[in-house]
Write an enzyme that holds these catalytic residues in place. Sequence first.
Site, PDB file in Angstrom:
ATOM      1  N   ASP A  54       0.836  -1.201   0.000  1.00  0.00           N
ATOM      2  CA  ASP A  54       0.000   0.000   0.000  1.00  0.00           C
ATOM      3  C   ASP A  54       0.874   1.256   0.000  1.00  0.00           C
ATOM      4  O   ASP A  54       0.595   2.226  -0.699  1.00  0.00           O
ATOM      5  CB  ASP A  54      -0.912  -0.010   1.234  1.00  0.00           C
ATOM      6  CG  ASP A  54      -1.686  -1.314   1.341  1.00  0.00           C
ATOM      7  OD1 ASP A  54      -2.708  -1.446   0.665  1.00  0.00           O
ATOM      8  OD2 ASP A  54      -1.235  -2.225   2.072  1.00  0.00           O
ATOM      9  N   HIS A  85      -4.487  -3.537   6.003  1.00  0.00           N
ATOM     10  CA  HIS A  85      -4.249  -3.800   4.581  1.00  0.00           C
ATOM     11  C   HIS A  85      -5.584  -4.200   3.954  1.00  0.00           C
ATOM     12  O   HIS A  85      -5.927  -5.371   3.874  1.00  0.00           O
ATOM     13  CB  HIS A  85      -3.204  -4.892   4.369  1.00  0.00           C
ATOM     14  CG  HIS A  85      -3.187  -5.380   2.945  1.00  0.00           C
ATOM     15  ND1 HIS A  85      -2.783  -4.577   1.903  1.00  0.00           N
ATOM     16  CD2 HIS A  85      -3.579  -6.542   2.389  1.00  0.00           C
ATOM     17  CE1 HIS A  85      -2.924  -5.240   0.767  1.00  0.00           C
ATOM     18  NE2 HIS A  85      -3.408  -6.434   1.024  1.00  0.00           N
TER      19      HIS A  85
HETATM   20  P1  NAX Z   1      -1.598 -18.467  -4.342  1.00  0.00           P
HETATM   21  O1  NAX Z   1      -2.930 -19.085  -4.154  1.00  0.00           O
HETATM   22  O2  NAX Z   1      -0.973 -18.406  -5.673  1.00  0.00           O
HETATM   23  O3  NAX Z   1      -0.550 -19.213  -3.375  1.00  0.00           O
HETATM   24  C1  NAX Z   1      -0.820 -19.480  -2.046  1.00  0.00           C
HETATM   25  C2  NAX Z   1      -0.089 -20.753  -1.696  1.00  0.00           C
HETATM   26  O4  NAX Z   1      -0.200 -20.938  -0.294  1.00  0.00           O
HETATM   27  C3  NAX Z   1      -0.684 -21.990  -2.359  1.00  0.00           C
HETATM   28  O5  NAX Z   1       0.341 -22.677  -3.051  1.00  0.00           O
HETATM   29  C4  NAX Z   1      -1.241 -22.799  -1.193  1.00  0.00           C
HETATM   30  O6  NAX Z   1      -1.123 -24.188  -1.376  1.00  0.00           O
HETATM   31  C5  NAX Z   1      -0.367 -22.310  -0.046  1.00  0.00           C
HETATM   32  N1  NAX Z   1      -0.964 -22.472   1.280  1.00  0.00           N
HETATM   33  C6  NAX Z   1      -2.257 -22.345   1.648  1.00  0.00           C
HETATM   34  N2  NAX Z   1      -2.416 -22.620   2.942  1.00  0.00           N
HETATM   35  C7  NAX Z   1      -1.189 -22.909   3.415  1.00  0.00           C
HETATM   36  C8  NAX Z   1      -0.706 -23.286   4.686  1.00  0.00           C
HETATM   37  N3  NAX Z   1      -1.540 -23.436   5.725  1.00  0.00           N
HETATM   38  N4  NAX Z   1       0.617 -23.518   4.829  1.00  0.00           N
HETATM   39  C9  NAX Z   1       1.446 -23.399   3.786  1.00  0.00           C
HETATM   40  N5  NAX Z   1       1.052 -23.068   2.552  1.00  0.00           N
HETATM   41  C10 NAX Z   1      -0.258 -22.813   2.361  1.00  0.00           C
HETATM   42  O7  NAX Z   1      -1.707 -17.020  -3.664  1.00  0.00           O
HETATM   43  P2  NAX Z   1      -0.723 -15.777  -3.819  1.00  0.00           P
HETATM   44  O8  NAX Z   1      -1.134 -14.965  -4.974  1.00  0.00           O
HETATM   45  O9  NAX Z   1       0.677 -16.241  -3.741  1.00  0.00           O
HETATM   46  O10 NAX Z   1      -1.123 -14.937  -2.520  1.00  0.00           O
HETATM   47  C11 NAX Z   1      -0.830 -15.397  -1.240  1.00  0.00           C
HETATM   48  C12 NAX Z   1      -1.524 -14.539  -0.177  1.00  0.00           C
HETATM   49  O11 NAX Z   1      -1.080 -13.195  -0.235  1.00  0.00           O
HETATM   50  C13 NAX Z   1      -3.037 -14.469  -0.341  1.00  0.00           C
HETATM   51  O12 NAX Z   1      -3.638 -14.629   0.937  1.00  0.00           O
HETATM   52  C14 NAX Z   1      -3.274 -13.057  -0.833  1.00  0.00           C
HETATM   53  O13 NAX Z   1      -4.555 -12.585  -0.504  1.00  0.00           O
HETATM   54  C15 NAX Z   1      -2.190 -12.323  -0.109  1.00  0.00           C
HETATM   55  N6  NAX Z   1      -1.803 -10.988  -0.595  1.00  0.00           N
HETATM   56  C16 NAX Z   1      -1.445 -10.062   0.323  1.00  0.00           C
HETATM   57  C17 NAX Z   1      -1.007  -8.791  -0.030  1.00  0.00           C
HETATM   58  C18 NAX Z   1      -0.601  -7.799   1.008  1.00  0.00           C
HETATM   59  O14 NAX Z   1      -0.279  -6.655   0.623  1.00  0.00           O
HETATM   60  N7  NAX Z   1      -0.574  -8.089   2.314  1.00  0.00           N
HETATM   61  C19 NAX Z   1      -0.977  -8.386  -1.444  1.00  0.00           C
HETATM   62  C20 NAX Z   1      -0.943  -9.524  -2.400  1.00  0.00           C
HETATM   63  C21 NAX Z   1      -1.760 -10.726  -2.029  1.00  0.00           C
HETATM   64  O15 NAX Z   1      -3.079 -10.531  -2.474  1.00  0.00           O
END
Ligand code: NAX
Length: 327
Positions: free
Chosen positions: A161, A189
């Site tokens: 952000d 966020h």
């Molecule tokens: P993806 O769905 O591409 O990847 C997430 C990965 O996490 C998957 O491979 C899944 O198997 C794994 N996973 C799920 N639960 C797990 C657990 N308990 N232990 C270990 N691995 C686990 O998502 P991606 O685009 O990489 O985003 C990841 C996270 O970042 C999401 O929650 C998303 O909302 C968040 N974001 C946060 C942002 C921020 O500024 N704070 C911005 C970007 C993003 O949207």
Amino acid sequence: SKKPVRVAVTGAAGQIGYALLFRIASGEMLGKDQPVILQLLEIPAEKAQNALKGVIMELEDCAFPLLAGIEAHSDPMQAFKDTDYALLVGARPRGPGMERADLLAANAQIFTAQGKALNAVASRNVKVLVVGNPANTNAYIAMKSAPDLPRENFTAMLRLDHNRAASQIAHKLGVPVGDIEKLAVWGNHSPTMYADYRFAQVNGKPVKDAINDQDWNANVFLPTVGKRGAAIIEARGLSSAASAANAAIDHMHDWALGTNGKWVTMGIPSNGDYGIPKDVMFGFPVTTEGGKYSVVQGLEIDAFSQGRIDKTLAELQGEADAVKHLL
Ligand code: NAX
């Protein structure tokens, strides 16, 4: 040469993971002289573990001189063993028909388990950054689940952000983004975050004098920054990944190596500053030095800003209330 440090990354086979791991391994996060051991965590599902194997093959094929080891795990108790840094990226995304309360509960389960694992096995100085959404509340849950670790070691990512806001201001003024300083992003966020350029400077001069347009602030700037994630999904068909990974690198880099007086935004457990109740995981302007952050003090909060801060605080308190019974 330096002793390797351990860096745990969860969600390592996801899209942010793919944009993040190679930069950590090349030294962009902790310095070009700091070897790292990557301790990668994914869910046990075969598909995720296989994808993780592929990412590890690619990491090996980069032959990064600073990459001193790579481990693949499906259990946080192993992935977090002795870790010095933990980037908690993996989270439960919102599925079709899932209510907000269900999403909060599913993530509460993940972040209670991961907080407990950090508490049990991580380095006592571990620096934790939560990226997985809802990032502030997930970080709060992890912190509350790790009573033996210092609470200030738990942080949430507001840096994306912050960087988005800096870039919008630079664009508006027609200057390079590196010329913008002293920006603050308050709160959650989420679209309620309050990006505040009242103290910002461009080449030492006040940004608010250069812009001087409250209508642009309230009706263009804040909505643009607040809805930037949605705009990227709309345009790309996928959520922000490279910019999110970049923000995670910036956050950890600055926390570990210092900002030399520069302001950055971190989501941190409140100490009561600016009337934010203790422990609320809130975005604040900070400076960092020697591995510690301090909140920028003495900023005047005007009525418009107070209204925005109250709103984002109320949202965070609502999220905390919704998971209280699970902690
Ligand atoms: P993806 O769905 O591409 O990847 C997430 C990965 O996490 C998957 O491979 C899944 O198997 C794994 N996973 C799920 N639960 C797990 C657990 N308990 N232990 C270990 N691995 C686990 O998502 P991606 O685009 O990489 O985003 C990841 C996270 O970042 C999401 O929650 C998303 O909302 C968040 N974001 C946060 C942002 C921020 O500024 N704070 C911005 C970007 C993003 O949207």
